[in-house]
Structures are given as C-alpha cells and as structure tokens.
Design a protein around this motif. Structure first.
Motif, PDB file in Angstrom:
ATOM      1  N   TYR A 101      -7.895   4.886   5.555  1.00 13.86           N
ATOM      2  CA  TYR A 101      -6.426   4.557   5.136  1.00 13.86           C
ATOM      3  C   TYR A 101      -5.724   5.230   6.199  1.00 13.86           C
ATOM      4  O   TYR A 101      -5.954   6.234   6.550  1.00 13.86           O
ATOM      5  CB  TYR A 101      -6.076   4.924   3.794  1.00 13.86           C
ATOM      6  N   GLN A 110      -2.218  11.730   0.714  1.00 20.67           N
ATOM      7  CA  GLN A 110      -1.550  10.312   0.923  1.00 20.67           C
ATOM      8  C   GLN A 110      -1.086  10.424   2.418  1.00 20.67           C
ATOM      9  O   GLN A 110      -0.979  11.684   3.139  1.00 20.67           O
ATOM     10  CB  GLN A 110      -0.138  10.384   0.279  1.00 20.67           C
ATOM     11  N   TYR A 160      -7.739  -5.169  -5.088  1.00 17.45           N
ATOM     12  CA  TYR A 160      -6.917  -5.355  -4.057  1.00 17.45           C
ATOM     13  C   TYR A 160      -6.446  -6.929  -3.804  1.00 17.45           C
ATOM     14  O   TYR A 160      -5.487  -7.021  -3.040  1.00 17.45           O
ATOM     15  CB  TYR A 160      -7.226  -4.766  -2.916  1.00 17.45           C
ATOM     16  N   ARG A 184      -6.257   2.505  -6.941  1.00 15.44           N
ATOM     17  CA  ARG A 184      -6.712   1.389  -7.701  1.00 15.44           C
ATOM     18  C   ARG A 184      -8.316   1.894  -8.186  1.00 15.44           C
ATOM     19  O   ARG A 184      -8.945   0.606  -8.670  1.00 15.44           O
ATOM     20  CB  ARG A 184      -6.635  -0.026  -7.182  1.00 15.44           C
ATOM     21  N   THR A 213      -9.519   5.535  -4.553  1.00 16.81           N
ATOM     22  CA  THR A 213      -8.221   5.066  -4.201  1.00 16.81           C
ATOM     23  C   THR A 213      -7.183   4.859  -5.439  1.00 16.81           C
ATOM     24  O   THR A 213      -7.438   5.289  -6.298  1.00 16.81           O
ATOM     25  CB  THR A 213      -8.276   3.632  -3.638  1.00 16.81           C
ATOM     26  N   GLU A 259      -0.425   4.213  -2.188  1.00 18.77           N
ATOM     27  CA  GLU A 259      -1.752   4.366  -2.147  1.00 18.77           C
ATOM     28  C   GLU A 259      -2.131   5.854  -1.905  1.00 18.77           C
ATOM     29  O   GLU A 259      -1.428   6.350  -1.069  1.00 18.77           O
ATOM     30  CB  GLU A 259      -2.442   3.434  -1.037  1.00 18.77           C
ATOM     31  N   LEU A 308       0.792  -1.086   0.016  1.00 27.06           N
ATOM     32  CA  LEU A 308       0.119   0.075   0.042  1.00 27.06           C
ATOM     33  C   LEU A 308       0.876   1.100  -0.028  1.00 27.06           C
ATOM     34  O   LEU A 308       0.353   2.373   0.315  1.00 27.06           O
ATOM     35  CB  LEU A 308      -0.993  -0.003   1.301  1.00 27.06           C
ATOM     36  N   LEU A 315      -5.738  -0.308   5.020  1.00 25.84           N
ATOM     37  CA  LEU A 315      -6.660   0.363   4.068  1.00 25.84           C
ATOM     38  C   LEU A 315      -8.032  -0.554   4.386  1.00 25.84           C
ATOM     39  O   LEU A 315      -8.156  -1.937   4.192  1.00 25.84           O
ATOM     40  CB  LEU A 315      -6.483   0.175   2.628  1.00 25.84           C
TER      41      LEU A 315
END
Length: 174
Positions: free
Chosen positions: A167, A56, A127, A112, A110, A50, A47, A153
């Motif tokens: 997160y 962040q 994920y 992703r 996120t 991420e 992560l 996360l």
C-alpha cells in the motif's frame, strides 16, 4: 508477363495478423509495465481509510509503538523493518510513511479483512472488479488505485493466494 494483383483475401490475413500481433505485444508490455502505467485503465477505488494492521499512509514513524530499524537506504527512500515482517518507507528526510509492505500471515489485515494467505477471489470480492493486473518478480499482481487521494493498493499473488500486500502513495517508484 503480367503480375497478378495482391488478392484481397491475403490483404485481410496480413491486416488481421498485424493487428493481432500488435494487440498481443501491447498486453505483454502492460503485464510487465510499472504500476503507474495501469492507472488510467481502471476506475478509482476509495482507499482513503485503508490501513494495514494498525499502520496508515502518511502516519508519522514516531507514532509507531516500537521504533523501526532502518534497512536499505535508497537514493529517494528510507526503508524500515518492523518486527512482524512488515516494511515501511519514508521519503528521504521525512518521517511520513509513504509505503507499507506486508509479507507475513501474522494477522495484519487490510481495512476490508484481506491478509497474506487470502485468495484472489476474496480480494476481488472485498475490493471490487475495478482492478488492474500486472506481473513482477514472478508474481501476478492485482492492483487498486485511488486517483483522488493518490494511493495504490497491490496484492501480490502466488498460486492465486496473496503472499504480499503493498500500500503506497502513487508517486512511490519501487
């Protein structure tokens, strides 16, 4: 009068019931246990890169485009509300973001592509299957852990849809 010895069949049933109850109680505990108690049960997920939206972990509060408004002041953490139904937290006396929570579908994705409103299946597809499940405040939670970078996360689900994303560094206790 001589008593009849305990039948072997009954012994098996008693052992089976005891093991079954123990297993059930353990899983009820795990479902309701704090997130950190699940970390040893899953493989690490990377992560490190991420983010949520453009935020962040360990980013300075000063780097946000608009100064956040302080919210609740809890003994160890200072929480800040951002305009887009996003909350960030710092350790008391520090300006590094250690927790990010998103509650809105306002295109805060996120890394992703998962956002509030995504399905549980989309989360797992993005994920992977190395996640833990737990429950809190009536929500089912799917969580991923980065054991190397000390982050987690979590996707909070209502009716199999994401309704919150959290997160954080793994030392945060909420």
């Amino acid at each position: 009068m001589r008593r009849k010895p305990f039948n072997k069949g009954w012994s098996f049933i008693v052992i089976f019931i005891t093991v079954g109850l123990s297993y059930g109680i353990y899983h009820i505990y795990l479902y309701n246990a704090p997130r950190q108690s699940h970390y040893s049960r899953v493989s690490s997920s990377n992560l490190e890169t991420e983010y949520l939206g453009d935020i962040q972990l360990l980013q300075s509060l000063k780097s946000l485009t608009k100064a956040p408004k302080p919210r609740d002041d809890i003994e160890r953490y200072q929480y800040y509300n951002l305009d887009n139904e996003t909350t960030v937290a710092t350790a008391r006396g520090d300006d590094k973001i250690i927790l990010i929570s998103i509650y809105s579908e306002l295109k805060m994705n996120t890394a992703r592509g998962i956002h509030v409103g995504s399905s549980a299946d989309e989360v797992i597809e993005a994920y992977g299957s190395s996640y833990y499940k737990r429950g809190e405040q009536g929500a089912d939670i799917i969580g991923y852990v980065d054991k190397i970078n000390h982050r987690s996360l979590e996707f909070w689900l209502q009716d199999h849809k994401v309704n919150m994303i959290r997160y954080s560094v793994d030392s945060v206790v909420t």
